[in-house]
Scaffold this motif. Structure first.
Motif, short mmCIF file in Angstrom:
data_model
loop_
_atom_site.label_atom_id
_atom_site.label_comp_id
_atom_site.label_asym_id
_atom_site.label_seq_id
_atom_site.Cartn_x
_atom_site.Cartn_y
_atom_site.Cartn_z
N TRP A 1 -66.97 34.57 13.53
CA TRP A 1 -66.75 34.86 12.11
C TRP A 1 -65.76 35.94 11.95
CZ3 TRP A 1 -70.77 35.56 7.62
CH2 TRP A 1 -70.08 35.81 6.31
N GLU A 2 -66.61 37.30 12.42
CA GLU A 2 -65.76 38.47 12.40
C GLU A 2 -64.79 38.75 13.48
OE1 GLU A 2 -67.44 43.25 12.21
OE2 GLU A 2 -68.76 41.63 11.98
N GLY A 3 -64.86 38.12 14.59
CA GLY A 3 -63.81 38.35 15.56
C GLY A 3 -62.46 37.41 15.13
N LEU A 4 -62.73 36.43 14.50
CA LEU A 4 -61.50 35.73 14.23
C LEU A 4 -61.09 35.72 12.70
CD1 LEU A 4 -62.28 32.39 15.79
CD2 LEU A 4 -60.63 34.02 16.55
N GLY A 5 -61.87 36.66 11.89
CA GLY A 5 -61.77 36.79 10.44
C GLY A 5 -61.70 35.85 9.46
N PHE A 6 -62.51 34.88 9.73
CA PHE A 6 -62.88 33.71 8.60
C PHE A 6 -63.23 34.31 7.29
CE2 PHE A 6 -63.01 30.96 12.39
CZ PHE A 6 -62.39 30.03 12.07
N GLY A 7 -62.68 33.52 6.25
CA GLY A 7 -63.20 34.16 4.93
C GLY A 7 -64.70 34.25 4.88
N TRP A 8 -65.46 33.13 5.36
CA TRP A 8 -67.02 33.06 5.44
C TRP A 8 -67.16 32.48 6.48
CZ3 TRP A 8 -69.50 35.95 1.89
CH2 TRP A 8 -70.73 35.62 1.63
N GLY A 9 -68.62 32.43 6.88
CA GLY A 9 -69.42 31.77 7.98
C GLY A 9 -70.69 31.29 7.74
N GLU A 10 -71.16 30.13 8.07
CA GLU A 10 -72.45 29.69 7.94
C GLU A 10 -72.85 29.04 9.41
OE1 GLU A 10 -74.58 30.06 5.59
OE2 GLU A 10 -73.19 30.76 3.85
N THR A 11 -74.24 28.87 9.51
CA THR A 11 -74.88 28.29 10.83
C THR A 11 -75.67 27.29 10.31
OG1 THR A 11 -74.76 30.59 11.60
CG2 THR A 11 -75.92 28.68 12.92
N VAL A 12 -75.58 26.00 10.92
CA VAL A 12 -76.26 24.71 10.88
C VAL A 12 -76.98 24.22 12.19
CG1 VAL A 12 -75.11 24.30 8.49
CG2 VAL A 12 -74.57 23.27 10.52
N TYR A 13 -77.78 23.26 12.00
CA TYR A 13 -78.29 22.89 13.19
C TYR A 13 -78.29 21.24 13.14
CZ TYR A 13 -79.67 27.70 13.65
OH TYR A 13 -79.71 29.17 13.42
N SER A 14 -78.17 20.52 14.48
CA SER A 14 -78.35 19.35 14.65
C SER A 14 -79.49 18.68 14.38
CB SER A 14 -77.68 18.96 16.10
OG SER A 14 -78.49 19.13 16.95
N GLY A 15 -80.76 19.32 14.62
CA GLY A 15 -81.96 18.64 14.49
C GLY A 15 -82.89 20.03 14.45
N VAL A 16 -84.47 19.66 14.47
CA VAL A 16 -85.66 20.48 14.60
C VAL A 16 -85.84 21.34 13.71
CG1 VAL A 16 -86.87 21.60 16.29
CG2 VAL A 16 -85.27 19.92 17.22
N THR A 17 -84.69 22.34 13.38
CA THR A 17 -84.83 23.38 12.51
C THR A 17 -83.80 23.18 10.99
OG1 THR A 17 -84.84 25.67 12.30
CG2 THR A 17 -83.03 24.71 13.48
N PHE A 18 -83.63 24.12 10.36
CA PHE A 18 -82.89 23.83 9.38
C PHE A 18 -81.78 25.10 8.99
CE2 PHE A 18 -86.71 26.40 8.28
CZ PHE A 18 -86.17 27.46 7.69
N PRO A 19 -80.87 24.91 8.14
CA PRO A 19 -80.28 23.46 7.40
C PRO A 19 -79.85 22.55 8.65
CG PRO A 19 -78.91 25.33 7.18
CD PRO A 19 -79.86 25.85 8.03
N THR B 1 -60.15 30.09 4.84
CA THR B 1 -61.08 29.18 5.78
C THR B 1 -62.39 29.73 5.94
OG1 THR B 1 -58.96 28.63 6.74
CG2 THR B 1 -60.91 28.02 7.96
N MET B 2 -63.30 28.74 5.90
CA MET B 2 -64.74 28.92 6.37
C MET B 2 -64.95 28.37 7.55
SD MET B 2 -67.96 27.94 3.83
CE MET B 2 -69.44 28.10 4.76
N LEU B 3 -65.81 29.14 8.52
CA LEU B 3 -66.21 28.72 9.65
C LEU B 3 -67.52 28.12 9.78
CD1 LEU B 3 -66.26 28.38 12.89
CD2 LEU B 3 -66.89 30.25 12.97
N VAL B 4 -67.97 27.10 10.09
CA VAL B 4 -69.29 26.57 10.12
C VAL B 4 -69.85 26.12 11.71
CG1 VAL B 4 -71.14 24.69 9.54
CG2 VAL B 4 -69.51 25.43 8.14
N VAL B 5 -70.58 27.06 12.14
CA VAL B 5 -71.07 26.86 13.50
C VAL B 5 -72.26 25.88 13.62
CG1 VAL B 5 -71.70 27.89 15.67
CG2 VAL B 5 -69.89 28.87 14.38
N VAL B 6 -72.29 24.70 14.37
CA VAL B 6 -73.46 24.05 14.50
C VAL B 6 -74.15 24.32 15.93
CG1 VAL B 6 -74.20 21.53 14.48
CG2 VAL B 6 -72.25 22.19 13.36
N GLY B 7 -75.50 24.51 15.79
CA GLY B 7 -76.41 24.73 16.87
C GLY B 7 -77.07 23.58 17.31
N ARG B 8 -77.73 23.38 18.41
CA ARG B 8 -78.34 22.32 18.71
C ARG B 8 -79.80 22.24 17.92
NH1 ARG B 8 -80.88 18.45 20.06
NH2 ARG B 8 -80.96 17.21 21.95
N GLY B 9 -80.40 23.22 17.91
CA GLY B 9 -81.83 23.52 16.88
C GLY B 9 -82.89 23.27 17.87
N ALA B 10 -83.71 24.33 17.60
CA ALA B 10 -85.00 24.34 18.54
C ALA B 10 -86.15 24.59 17.71
CB ALA B 10 -84.86 25.26 19.49
#
Length: 400
Positions: free
Chosen positions: A165-183, A139-148
């Motif tokens: 990611w590390e605390g729950l032991g996901f296979g992989w983790g990525e960060t994305v944003y809702s706007g302003v910045t990327f991805p 399972t992969m975790l994708v956390v979505v931030g507000r973006g600034a």
């Protein structure tokens, strides 16, 4: 009790939203704080697009006899709103009304907040049949931030993602944003879909519901439809989780103890942050005074309880007819993650950006953000984001 005078007064300062559900949830947080702090008078208010505005809450506290008010930003991370807009509003009010205001810091990267986020993610996984203790290597975790437009705030979202990611032991983790910045969300999830994981959990690291959270879920559905071989799960946002409430209580305690030091080392207004060097020393001022309470759910007749963005359509139509006021304040492009930044001087007041944020009334000193505020025509613009042409952002999420 230090700094509160005869009355214990707390002002919770939110960004505001046209979405009635978001405002109901924020009001619920204020109510939880009243229950948690029975000896305190607690009021809340918003920068824009909702009522009461921050001044209204301060008026109530002052009328009740408060001589000193402790103010907290109801925001996850420190970027423009908590660094500029809220301190500016507080300083202006304090100077005009002879009220002492002591300003605390944002929720930030905090172990209680991470625990609350972990519980929301586990709720989502359990609904999919997962049991506590089962490995999440598939399972992969994708956390979505507000973006600034503040890289320090954006980097904090990435740190939260790594802790989860590390605390729950996901296979992989990525960060994305809702706007302003990327991805942004959709291209970020498209990239994630190529990594070979059979299940992807999408977690909006947001306090409350609103237009952006619904768009995050909608765009998750779009990518999921294009990749039926992957199971996409939509985790609930933080909400007024008990651990979130406790983090606010901790921030209040920091003001009282004099320990509410904020992170100046990575602040783009204080230091030469790579790519943002031109913003060192810019003035502190609020960019929202002209839309305080404007278009709130209390006034809007275009939507019911859920904001549909109909006001933007109406504004666009007015613009075509030559009547636009010049900017769409839906603020998909703004962060809900702000907080004080100073510029090489005394940190004893909220507007010093010094990150101790005591006595917000001392004086507004400014560090100029290159904004023009000729609001007869609402000539409102921000310092240019250096990566505005990035192919994976930083435009706000599609509104269709």
């Amino acid at each position: 009790m230090r700094g509160t005078g005869a009355m214990k007064a707390l002002m919770l300062c939110g960004h505001g939203s046209r979405d009635q559900g978001a405002m109901i949830e924020f009001g619920g947080l204020a109510e939880k704080l009243r229950t948690r702090l029975p000896d305190w008078s607690v009021e809340h208010g918003y920068l824009e697009f909702a009522k009461p505005v921050i001044r209204d809450g301060l008026d109530k506290l002052k009328a009740s006899g408060a001589e000193t008010v402790l103010a907290l930003p109801g925001m996850l991370f420190a970027a423009g709103h908590a660094k500029n807009d809220i301190p500016s509003v507080l300083n202006t009010y304090a100077a005009a009304n002879g009220l002492r205001i002591e300003y605390g810091r944002e929720l930030g990267v905090d172990l209680k907040m991470i625990r609350a986020a972990g519980e929301r993610i586990k709720e989502c996984l359990r609904a999919d049949g997962w049991q506590d203790g089962e490995p999440l290597h598939d399972t992969m975790l994708v956390v979505v931030g507000r973006g600034a437009s503040d890289p320090d705030a954006n980097s904090n979202v990435a740190k939260v993602m790594r802790m989860l990611w590390e605390g729950l032991g996901f296979g992989w983790g990525e960060t994305v944003y809702s706007g302003v910045t990327f991805p942004l969300v959709e291209p970020g999830l498209e990239h994630a879909s190529r990594l070979g994981y059979s299940r992807i959990v999408v977690f909006p690291y947001f306090l409350f519901t609103g237009v952006l959270v619904r768009r995050i879920y909608d765009q998750t559905d779009i990518v999921a439809a294009a990749h039926p071989e992957i199971r996409f799960l939509k985790a609930p946002y933080l909400g007024a989780h008990d651990l979130v409430v406790e983090t606010f209580v901790d921030r209040l305690g920091e003001i009282l103890e004099g320990t509410n030091n904020m992170n100046c080392q990575m602040c783009k207004y204080r230091e030469q942050v790579l790519g943002f060097e031109a913003e060192v020393g810019l003035a502190q001022e609020s960019h929202h005074h002209h839309v305080e309470g404007v278009g709130s759910s209390a006034d809007c007749t275009l939507c019911d309880t859920v904001c549909t963005g109909a006001c933007r359509t109406a504004a666009a139509a007015a613009s075509g007819a030559g009547h636009a006021h010049g900017h769409d304040h839906a603020h998909d492009h703004k962060t809900a993650a702000d907080h004080g930044h100073g510029h090489g001087h005394d940190h004893s007041h909220a507007d010093s950006h010094g990150h101790h944020h005591h006595a917000a009334h001392d004086r507004a000193h400014g560090h100029g953000h290159g904004h023009s505020h000729g609001h007869g025509g609402a000539d409102h613009h921000h310092h240019p984001y250096p990566h505005a042409d990035h192919p994976l952002g930083p435009r706000s999420m599609r509104k269709d």
